[in-house]
Design an enzyme around this catalytic site. Structure first.
Site, PDB file in Angstrom:
ATOM      1  CG  ASP A   8     -20.855  20.667   4.996  1.00 42.55           C
ATOM      2  OD1 ASP A   8     -21.251  19.468   5.027  1.00 42.55           O
ATOM      3  OD2 ASP A   8     -20.533  21.227   3.946  1.00 42.55           O
ATOM      4  CB  CYS A  65     -18.430  18.512   3.486  1.00 45.26           C
ATOM      5  SG  CYS A  65     -17.169  18.207   2.227  1.00 45.26           S
ATOM      6  CB  THR A  67     -17.411  15.883  -2.279  1.00 47.77           C
ATOM      7  OG1 THR A  67     -16.728  17.078  -1.884  1.00 47.77           O
ATOM      8  CG2 THR A  67     -18.564  16.201  -3.228  1.00 47.77           C
ATOM      9  CG  HIS A  98       1.953   4.060   2.604  1.00 43.13           C
ATOM     10  ND1 HIS A  98       2.012   3.650   1.296  1.00 43.13           N
ATOM     11  CD2 HIS A  98       2.115   2.929   3.352  1.00 43.13           C
ATOM     12  CE1 HIS A  98       2.211   2.340   1.243  1.00 43.13           C
ATOM     13  NE2 HIS A  98       2.266   1.877   2.493  1.00 43.13           N
ATOM     14  CG  HIS A 133       5.760   5.028   4.203  1.00 41.41           C
ATOM     15  ND1 HIS A 133       5.428   5.100   2.863  1.00 41.41           N
ATOM     16  CD2 HIS A 133       5.829   3.705   4.500  1.00 41.41           C
ATOM     17  CE1 HIS A 133       5.286   3.888   2.374  1.00 41.41           C
ATOM     18  NE2 HIS A 133       5.523   3.018   3.347  1.00 41.41           N
TER      19      HIS A 133
END
Length: 151
Positions: A8, A65, A67, A98, A133
């Site tokens: 964004d 973005c 964060t 994992h 995993h």
């Protein structure tokens, strides 16, 4: 390896840095937008990356973005997507090893470009380890199937 990438407005500048890095590494990618720093909505740019991965057109994705949180939440709504927000190289590597993460989410307002590129490198070279995993990832897929509208 083929990478789908988007951002964004809050991740636009870091996306440019990451794409330049991918060019230097000679890694094929497609930019799904955005194309400027003007305000846009991150779900509009998470979705095409996520869909291109589930369609098998691209191997992995990188979404950015401010964060990394909002754009990863949007991407994770697509069945089959495991987008991981990573703020260091260790979590980037383990998200692949994992969790079999197929999208890396970054935050431009959280990371400097040097650290971000190290994270990208660790994510791209990481390989899913399977074993115990794989059992856990299978359980994630079961949860996803339980709540999927497309049963």
């Amino acid at each position: 390896m083929k990478i789908a990438i988007s951002s964004d407005h809050g991740g636009y500048n870091l996306k440019q840095t990451v794409m330049k890095h991918l060019d230097e590494l000679k890694i094929e990618y497609k930019d799904f937008g955005c194309s400027c720093c003007g305000s846009v909505d991150y779900p509009d740019f998470a979705l095409p990356v996520a869909e291109s991965i589930t369609a098998g057109e691209y191997t992995m994705g990188i979404i950015i973005c401010g964060t990394g949180i909002g754009i990863s939440i949007a991407a994770n709504k697509v069945p089959g997507i495991r987008a991981a927000v990573c703020n260091d190289s260790f979590t980037a590597r383990l998200s692949r090893e994992h969790n079999d993460a197929n999208i890396l989410a970054l935050g431009e307002r959280v990371l400097g470009p040097g650290i971000a590129l190290n994270i990208v490198d660790e994510f791209l070279k990481g390989e899913f380890q399977g074993g115990r995993h794989a059992v856990r990832v299978a359980k994630i897929k079961e949860i996803e199937g339980k709540y999927s509208k497309n049963k």
